[in-house]
Design an enzyme around this catalytic site. Structure first.
Site, PDB file in Angstrom:
ATOM      1  N   LYS A 195       0.858  -1.179   0.000  1.00  0.00           N
ATOM      2  CA  LYS A 195       0.000   0.000   0.000  1.00  0.00           C
ATOM      3  C   LYS A 195       0.896   1.232   0.000  1.00  0.00           C
ATOM      4  O   LYS A 195       1.678   1.449   0.925  1.00  0.00           O
ATOM      5  CB  LYS A 195      -0.894  -0.004   1.240  1.00  0.00           C
ATOM      6  N   LYS A 248      -2.118  -1.531  -3.928  1.00  0.00           N
ATOM      7  CA  LYS A 248      -2.986  -0.361  -3.860  1.00  0.00           C
ATOM      8  C   LYS A 248      -2.162   0.905  -3.932  1.00  0.00           C
ATOM      9  O   LYS A 248      -1.179   0.998  -3.203  1.00  0.00           O
ATOM     10  CB  LYS A 248      -3.738  -0.421  -2.529  1.00  0.00           C
TER      11      LYS A 248
HETATM   12  C1  PBG Z   1      -7.057   3.446   5.380  1.00  0.00           C
HETATM   13  C2  PBG Z   1      -7.528   3.321   3.979  1.00  0.00           C
HETATM   14  C3  PBG Z   1      -7.421   4.293   2.978  1.00  0.00           C
HETATM   15  C4  PBG Z   1      -8.007   3.732   1.836  1.00  0.00           C
HETATM   16  C5  PBG Z   1      -8.460   2.470   2.176  1.00  0.00           C
HETATM   17  N1  PBG Z   1      -8.137   2.226   3.498  1.00  0.00           N
HETATM   18  C6  PBG Z   1      -6.944   5.679   3.031  1.00  0.00           C
HETATM   19  C7  PBG Z   1      -5.576   5.998   3.428  1.00  0.00           C
HETATM   20  O1  PBG Z   1      -4.727   5.138   3.632  1.00  0.00           O
HETATM   21  O2  PBG Z   1      -5.327   7.183   3.572  1.00  0.00           O
HETATM   22  C8  PBG Z   1      -8.097   4.421   0.512  1.00  0.00           C
HETATM   23  C9  PBG Z   1      -9.072   3.847  -0.455  1.00  0.00           C
HETATM   24  C10 PBG Z   1      -9.373   4.720  -1.612  1.00  0.00           C
HETATM   25  O3  PBG Z   1      -8.752   5.769  -1.846  1.00  0.00           O
HETATM   26  O4  PBG Z   1     -10.303   4.346  -2.346  1.00  0.00           O
HETATM   27  N2  PBG Z   1      -7.949   2.907   6.281  1.00  0.00           N
END
Ligand code: PBG
Length: 324
Positions: A195, A248
């Protein structure tokens, strides 16, 4: 053999020929729809930066999920907006927290629809970070205990899979032990393994009301220029017991999806995130591109790169388009 004996266009001439030699397929079975649940009743609050997405109260969420199931989408990924936030994210692991209530309602109404829960504190903490703050940093080891509590409370409510997205080191292993010790050996972990600290999460932070109140997430999410590091992250998560690994965002990281699939050959999920969705919606609203064509092309590209599971806010539209 080469031209004129070989003519690549021969197999492209008609739709039937193209179908016959198609290498990659898109099917509703691959789709996961992320949904946002909030306290209240009869609420369907539009999210400005994500047209077509809503913050739903539990009753509306159940209604929405009847449609999702009817469209043949196998799973949803649930995010919660709590009643109140505090420094330790108490509502994230409360028995009557928003996610816990939503999961119980969903499993009662639609036992066959898979409910995947996001395990991360950022929506629940007053400072908006994904873990406990010590000084001006997120304290990794102190956060682990809360993530285990959160995952366990989701499993107790009936979650089918848990999906840690916090990027703390060691969390997959700790959650696995916590689940196993409490009789949830059967609950798989879908780990947000690679991520990245991405600008593409902007609209989500509006939707989940979770922007960090100070600093950013670069101290725990991955640095976008790094690819080999993603393979280390994935390897560690698999060693700790992850069943599905995730990359991601998705479209700007196709190379990572490909490398992960080539190296590990395990189920890979790609999260087509909020910013990717918002870009397409915004351009389509102006008539600058054809939403349906672009969404199907994007998701097909994710599949071609090696993704098995596609997490996308367009899942309902896609399931409808694939039926036509
Ligand atoms: C954190 C989380 C995020 C997303 C999913 N889980 C945001 C972040 O890390 O700031 C982003 C998902 C998206 O942008 O569609 N719990």
């Amino acid at each position: 053999m080469s031209f004129p004996d070989v003519r690549m266009r021969r197999l492209r001439r008609t739709p039937a020929l193209r179908r016959l030699v198609r290498e990659t397929h898109l099917h509703a079975d691959h789709l996961v729809l992320p949904l946002f649940v909030r306290p209240g009743e009869g609420l369907r609050t539009p999210i400005a930066s994500m047209p077509g997405c809503f913050q739903l109260s539990v009753d509306e969420l159940v209604r929405e999920c009847h449609q999702v199931a009817d469209l043949g989408i196998p799973a949803i990924l649930l995010f919660g907006i709590p009643t109140s936030k505090d420094p330790v994210g108490s509502e994230a692991y409360a028995l009557d927290g928003i996610i816990q209530r939503a999961v119980r309602a969903l499993k009662a109404a639609l036992p066959d629809l898979l409910v995947i829960t996001d395990v991360c504190l950022c929506e629940y903490t007053s400072h908006g970070h994904c873990g406990l703050i010590k000084g001006d940093e997120v304290d990794n080891d102190a956060t682990l205990e809360l993530l285990v509590k959160m995952a366990l409370s989701h499993a107790r409510a009936g979650a089918d899979l848990v999906a840690p997205s916090d990027m703390m080191d060691g969390r997959v292993g700790e959650i696995r032990v916590g689940l196993d010790e409490n009789g949830f050996q059967h609950v798989p972990i879908m780990a947000y393994s690679a991520k990245y600290a991405s600008g593409f999460y902007g609209p989500f932070r509006d939707a989940a009301e979770s922007p960090p109140q100070f600093g950013d997430r670069r101290g725990y999410q991955m640095d976008p220029p790094n690819a080999l590091e993603a393979l280390r992250e994935v390897e560690l998560d698999l060693d700790e017991g992850a069943d599905i690994v995730m990359v991601k965002p998705a479209l700007p990281y196709l190379d990572i999806i490909w490398r992960v699939k080539e190296k590990f050959r395990v189920p890979v999920a790609a999260y087509n995130v909020s910013g990717e969705y918002a870009m397409i919606k915004a351009a389509a609203e102006r008539g600058w591109l054809d939403e349906r064509a672009i969404v199907l092309e994007t998701l097909t590209a994710l599949r071609r790169a090696g993704a098995d599971i596609l997490i996308t806010y367009s899942a309902k539209d896609v399931a409808r388009w694939l039926r036509e």
